[in-house]
Motif scaffolding. Structure first.
Motif, mmCIF file in Angstrom:
data_model
loop_
_atom_site.group_PDB
_atom_site.id
_atom_site.type_symbol
_atom_site.label_atom_id
_atom_site.label_comp_id
_atom_site.label_asym_id
_atom_site.label_seq_id
_atom_site.Cartn_x
_atom_site.Cartn_y
_atom_site.Cartn_z
ATOM 1 N N GLU A 52 17.444 24.325 40.931
ATOM 2 C CA GLU A 52 18.475 23.829 41.841
ATOM 3 C C GLU A 52 17.848 23.210 43.096
ATOM 4 O OE1 GLU A 52 21.256 23.818 40.187
ATOM 5 O OE2 GLU A 52 21.882 22.606 41.902
ATOM 6 N N ALA A 53 16.780 23.852 43.564
ATOM 7 C CA ALA A 53 16.134 23.409 44.808
ATOM 8 C C ALA A 53 15.565 21.998 44.694
ATOM 9 C CB ALA A 53 15.025 24.392 45.178
ATOM 10 N N VAL A 54 15.220 21.577 43.476
ATOM 11 C CA VAL A 54 14.604 20.251 43.330
ATOM 12 C C VAL A 54 15.480 19.297 42.511
ATOM 13 C CG1 VAL A 54 12.223 21.011 43.701
ATOM 14 C CG2 VAL A 54 13.167 21.108 41.399
ATOM 15 N N ARG A 55 16.766 19.628 42.434
ATOM 16 C CA ARG A 55 17.675 18.807 41.619
ATOM 17 C C ARG A 55 17.777 17.365 42.139
ATOM 18 N NH1 ARG A 55 20.794 19.709 37.472
ATOM 19 N NH2 ARG A 55 20.861 21.958 37.495
ATOM 20 N N ASP A 56 17.648 17.199 43.461
ATOM 21 C CA ASP A 56 17.795 15.853 44.018
ATOM 22 C C ASP A 56 16.535 15.004 43.894
ATOM 23 O OD1 ASP A 56 20.356 16.451 44.626
ATOM 24 O OD2 ASP A 56 19.946 17.019 46.716
ATOM 25 N N TYR A 57 15.482 15.585 43.370
ATOM 26 C CA TYR A 57 14.242 14.813 43.186
ATOM 27 C C TYR A 57 14.261 14.236 41.770
ATOM 28 C CZ TYR A 57 12.538 17.292 47.327
ATOM 29 O OH TYR A 57 12.381 17.787 48.580
#
Ligand SMILES: Cc1cc2nc3c(=O)[nH]c(=O)nc-3n(C[C@H](O)[C@H](O)[C@H](O)COP(=O)(O)O)c2cc1C
Length: 333
Positions: free
Chosen positions: A205-210
């Protein structure tokens, strides 16, 4: 299954072999890729040793064969960015190794000998250092004008009770890491207890926008467990470790199952014995017979696990000293 890219490398499917010291031999990786794994990294190799001793000492562990393997990945461990820079420069000066497709950094190894030096899972406690290592690898490769992605394999925490390290995952992505793979256990768990899908999901979830792909790992042993991890973490791909030992067929089964195709049947005993011999023959191509057979003793039992009379064969195999002896034991049954 959607297509997954690591850097500019397009994977044929999202199911890879997880690196395993003592298991991830070149012939085994070739076999796994032939059975459907999208790629299979080498076991961990010390960046510091390459820096100070050159590649000779570690060459056998990072031996790759792009022609046979397709996509290749060398996994490095260490704690000093300079060691990685020098190791990558040396790798890129070495014939064949310089054809490597991916450089993977180990940030998950729980073994005290590795952790004590600030390497492996210890890097989870030092995100600045971990980021500097990723940046150093990226910069070195850019300086050499090669487009080789840098990936990281890590865990869900360093301390008991850690339930995922979202900030750590973000730090890696911010540093330019091209793919993150998370094993759902903390360092003190080593390989015991359950791999936490929930803790993996926190990091995913923490890197979903990458834009980088995220892989999940831990306790995947068949199509159902693969599906469950993918559904519950939203990961882009998976790595399979222990369940692939002596069982490369898992890749044709899991990739077929995930693609909605009929799952191939389990191999019969003759096929399993033939595959054992094939891997041993592969190891004999680059190791003296005595060493190859001795090192293969820990792997052979996985090939015959569950076969009728498997226990008796196992007792004999783990004492075998030569290729002919291994063949005799298998033929006698
Ligand atoms: C014998 C053994 C050796 C391993 N060696 C490595 C290694 O060299 N590098 C690494 O990143 N992980 C290593 N691992 C961890 C696995 O890649 C994987 O993360 C772990 O076993 C959990 O996945 P699994 O449940 O599918 O086995 C090793 C695991 C085992 C059992």
């Amino acid at each position: 299954m959607k297509s997954v890219k690591i850097g500019e490398i397009v994977l044929k499917n999202p199911v890879a072999l997880s690196p395993m010291a003592g298991v991830s031999s070149l012939p085994f990786r070739v076999i796994c890729n032939g059975m459907g794994a999208c790629y299979s990294p080498t076991e961990l190799v010390s960046a510091r040793s390459i820096r100070f001793n050159g590649v000779d000492k570690s060459y056998r562990y990072m031996r790759i064969s792009p022609e046979e393997e397709g996509i290749t990945a060398i996994q490095l461990f260490g704690s000093e960015p300079e060691d990685f820079e020098a190791a990558i420069e040396t790798i890129m000066e070495t014939p064949v190794l310089n054809k490597v497709s991916i450089i993977d950094i180990n940030m998950g190894c729980p073994v005290p000998k590795v952790v004590k030096t600030g390497s492996g899972s210890a890097l989870m406690e030092d995100p600045v250092r971990a980021s500097n290592i990723v940046k150093a690898c990226k910069k070195t490769l850019e300086g050499l004008r090669v487009k080789i992605p840098v990936t990281v394999k890590t865990r869900t925490g360093f301390k008991a009770g850690d339930n995922g390290k979202p900030d750590f995952a973000k730090a890696l992505a911010d540093a330019g890491c091209d793919m993150i793979c998370v094993h759902g256990r903390t360092r003190p768990q080593m390989y015991q207890g359950e791999s936490s899908v929930r803790a993996i999901a926190v990091m995913r979830e923490a890197v979903r926008d990458y834009v980088i792909p995220f892989f999940a790992n831990g306790d995947i042993c068949d199509v159902d467990s693969a599906r469950k991890v993918i559904e519950q973490t939203g990961c882009d791909g998976i790595m399979i470790g222990r369940a692939a030992r002596g069982n490369p067929w898992i890749f044709e089964q899991v990739t077929a199952g995930l693609a909605g195709k009929e799952i191939p049947a389990c191999p019969y005993s003759g096929e399993r014995k033939k595959m054992l011999i094939r891997e041993l023959e592969g190891r004999l191509k680059y190791l003296p017979e005595e060493t190859a057979v001795r090192e293969f003793r820990s792997v052979m039992p996985f090939y015959i696990k569950g076969l009728p009379g498997g226990n008796q064969i196992k007792v004999r195999l783990v004492n075998a000293k030569s290729f002919d002896e291994v063949k005799e034991i298998l033929d006698a049954d």
